[in-house]
Design a protein around this motif. Structure first.
Motif, short mmCIF file in Angstrom:
data_model
loop_
_atom_site.label_atom_id
_atom_site.label_comp_id
_atom_site.label_asym_id
_atom_site.label_seq_id
_atom_site.Cartn_x
_atom_site.Cartn_y
_atom_site.Cartn_z
N GLY A 89 0.82 -1.21 0.00
CA GLY A 89 0.00 0.00 0.00
C GLY A 89 0.85 1.25 0.00
O GLY A 89 2.08 1.20 0.11
N LYS A 90 0.18 2.38 -0.07
CA LYS A 90 0.91 3.65 -0.08
C LYS A 90 1.60 3.89 1.25
O LYS A 90 2.69 4.50 1.29
N SER A 91 1.00 3.42 2.33
CA SER A 91 1.62 3.61 3.64
C SER A 91 2.97 2.88 3.73
O SER A 91 3.91 3.38 4.36
N ASP A 92 3.07 1.70 3.11
CA ASP A 92 4.35 0.97 3.11
C ASP A 92 5.43 1.77 2.38
O ASP A 92 6.58 1.85 2.84
N LEU A 93 5.07 2.33 1.23
CA LEU A 93 6.02 3.12 0.47
C LEU A 93 6.47 4.35 1.25
O LEU A 93 7.67 4.66 1.33
N LEU A 94 5.51 5.06 1.88
CA LEU A 94 5.87 6.26 2.62
C LEU A 94 6.70 5.95 3.87
O LEU A 94 7.58 6.73 4.23
N CYS A 95 6.43 4.82 4.51
CA CYS A 95 7.25 4.42 5.67
C CYS A 95 8.69 4.14 5.24
O CYS A 95 9.65 4.53 5.95
N PHE A 96 8.88 3.50 4.10
CA PHE A 96 10.22 3.24 3.60
C PHE A 96 10.97 4.53 3.29
O PHE A 96 12.13 4.71 3.69
N LEU A 97 10.30 5.46 2.61
CA LEU A 97 10.94 6.74 2.27
C LEU A 97 11.23 7.55 3.53
O LEU A 97 12.28 8.21 3.62
N THR A 98 10.32 7.52 4.51
CA THR A 98 10.55 8.25 5.75
C THR A 98 11.75 7.69 6.51
O THR A 98 12.56 8.45 7.06
#
Length: 607
Positions: A89-98
């Motif tokens: 999901g988008k949350s997984d992608l944003l957690c990785f970038l963060t």
């Protein structure tokens, strides 16, 4: 204790102050003493330097592999989210970038603190890296990026009922990351790191690929938005033979103030082009810093470039006229495209005619500049320069994106069974895109590899004093109207250059020799190749091309993309293959214009 019969050479000050006791023989420098040959030993310093360089080469290779693995993992996560892969999901992608941004923040804080603790130490600097205008540009883009983050926070607040916490944490972390990174680049972009080199290599390369992943994330979001607008226009025009499915990841809940949320969502996508430029610009500056880790600076001194508006009225006026015309064309294009078939065709014809005229002028200006440089005898700057090499590689590499799209359009026009009348305007436009970027690249590369021209009245003559087999370079004083350092003998004397055992050798290039002989006659060079006129013409060309590249950056960055709206390529190649090709190549084409503008600004300041 001196041997009997030999006298210690007097110092120059003592020789001048000593009384004149009568004529004496001129003292000469004693012949250099040849050291007694010792037993042959292996060249230990050379062997030690080789051994010392091996771990650094391994650290450079290992850090680059680490960065590439981080980048590939992030790209796959981006792709998985874009194609709606199960479990991603988008949350997984944003957690990785963060997580990547937080790790970079920790490294930058450690580096800044360690640099502050050793601020009294004299450290080598790369004078060609991190120019002030470059740092000013990245600051401007960073301010707009922070505004974009504020809009994303407002968007999260409006849809907080159905958005994950990661979508609220990410813009905050990105804003903090942007602030500290700009501060870091302002203070340390010129650093040549000589301590903790292995650790610093990993920190810098991590920062490079973190910014590249943030750039890829912004490009993906902006491309999805442009694709959705293109699909909506196709639906309006009634294209039923193309499978159209909107994919905008709209949250499945209502925003509390609908009008405000709609304005925020539209404003976000208008600010994405500046965010994209910020991320890629930060990546390039950090990459130069990575290349400078452990670098040994040569003794080549670079002339400080200066910016002036003097003598560029023609080029600036033409460039500003192109910029004004560009804004008008973009506004009319965005209003007309997709309204009806006839309005869309007229908008495409208008854009192709405008772009063709601009590309012809830019190509002509680039050719004139190349001709002037080819007829000039100025020497080339062949010193090692990571920043200049990266600029050259980026110019050629990013130009390949628009070349790919142009050759696709040419092939589609030649192979299509039916060709609407407006598509024929695309043929000269595509050919000129290929030719103009090739010419402009040659002009920029030619200009950046030229030695800065030094005026005749501030030339210096190096004086070499040779004594006892050693040479010492001395800087001469400023030359006064043809005076030369060696021409200081008293009038009427015929003293040779060697006096009191000191032999002075004057070194100079051909231009210095010509300056002693006198200025060249008016017939030795054409009028337009004389120094002042030549510089004025080149500055006007650079100013015109700079403004034209800014002008050609605006249309694709803000949604004026005929590659989407032409339709002929989609029929020949298929809708999905051509759209994928456009989405991959368009970011490089957009970045090329901004990077070319930055390179031309540097060329302008250097002339």
């Amino acid at each position: 204790m001196m041997p009997e019969g030999q006298r210690a050479p007097a110092s120059p000050r003592a020789a001048l102050s000593a009384p004149d006791t009568g004529p004496s023989e001129p003292t000469v420098c004693p012949p250099p003493q040849t050291p007694t040959p010792a037993s042959p030993e292996p060249p230990a310093p050379w062997r030690g330097s080789v051994r010392a360089s091996v771990p650094q080469k391994l650290a450079e290779a290992l850090s680059s592999q680490y960065g590439l693995n981080v980048f590939v993992a992030g790209l796959l996560l981006l792709l998985a989210w874009a194609v709606h892969a199960s479990g991603v999901g988008k949350s997984d992608l944003l957690c990785f970038l963060t997580a990547l941004m937080l790790l970079q923040l920790l490294w930058m804080l450690w580096y800044v603190r360690r640099s502050a603790a050793h601020r009294r130490l004299i450290r080598p600097k790369d004078t060609q890296a991190g120019a002030r205008w470059l740092r000013g540009s990245i600051t401007l883009f960073a301010v707009i990026t922070i505004i974009l983050g504020c809009l994303k926070i407002g968007y999260f607040v409006g849809f907080s009922e159905c958005l994950s916490a990661a979508e609220g944490v990410f813009p905050v972390a990105h804003a903090v990351h942007t602030l500290l990174q700009v501060y870091f680049l302002w203070g340390h972009a010129k650093d040549i790191i000589q301590s903790f080199k292995t650790l610093e290599r990993f920190g810098v390369i991590h920062s490079v690929f973190t910014n590249l992943l943030l750039w890829a994330n912004s490009v993906l979001n902006e491309s999805k938005h442009q694709l959705n607008e293109h699909k909506e226009r196709l639906i309006t025009l009634g294209f039923g033979n193309i499978t159209i499915e909107l994919d905008d990841h709209t949250p499945p809940c209502n925003c509390t103030p609908p009008t405000l949320c709609s304005a925020i969502s539209h404003g976000i996508y208008y600010l994405y082009p500046f965010n994209i430029e910020y991320q890629i610009l930060a990546s390039t500056m950090l990459y130069v810093l990575w290349k400078n880790v452990g670098r040994k600076m040569d003794s080549h001194q670079y002339q400080k470039i200066q910016f002036t508006f003097r003598g560029v009225a023609v080029g600036s006026a033409l460039g500003l006229a192109v910029l004004a015309a560009t804004i008008g064309v973009v506004v009319v294009y965005l209003i007309q495209i997709g309204r009806s078939k006839s309005k869309s065709e007229s908008a495409l014809i208008m854009f192709y005619l405008y772009a063709t005229a601009v590309l012809i002028l830019m190509g002509a200006g680039g050719l004139v500049g190349i001709l002037i440089y080819r007829l000039d005898e100025q020497s080339l700057d062949e010193s090692k320069n990571p920043a200049r090499k990266l600029d050259t590689d980026l110019l050629v590499g990013t130009a390949s994106g628009s070349w790919l799209l142009s050759w696709g359009s040419i092939l589609a026009i030649l192979c299509a069974e039916a060709r609407p009348s407006y598509t024929w305007y695309n043929l000269p436009y595509s050919i000129l895109v290929i030719a103009e970027k090739s010419i402009q690249n040659l002009f920029i590369i030619e200009a950046t590899h030229r030695q800065p021209e030094v005026s005749e009245d501030i030339r210096t003559v190096r004086v070499v004093t040779v004594c006892n087999g050693s040479a010492t370079s001395l800087a001469s004083s400023c030359l006064k109207s043809g005076a030369v350092t060696g021409d200081v003998a008293p009038q009427g004397s015929e003293m040779p250059p060697a006096v009191n055992g000191n032999m002075c050798l004057r070194e100079g290039d051909d231009k210095e020799e010509r300056s002693r002989e006198g200025p060249p006659g008016p017939a030795s060079h054409p009028r337009f190749l004389q120094s002042n006129t030549k510089g004025r013409v080149l500055r006007n060309i650079a100013a015109f091309l700079f403004l034209c590249n800014i002008s050609l950056w605006i249309p694709p960055a803000f949604g004026c993309r005929p590659e989407y709206d032409n339709g002929l390529e989609e029929i020949v190649f298929g809708f999905e293959p051509w759209i994928i090709l456009v989405n991959l190549a368009m970011p490089f084409s957009i970045f090329y214009r901004m990077h070319a503008a930055a390179s031309l600004f540097e060329v302008y300041c250097k002339i």
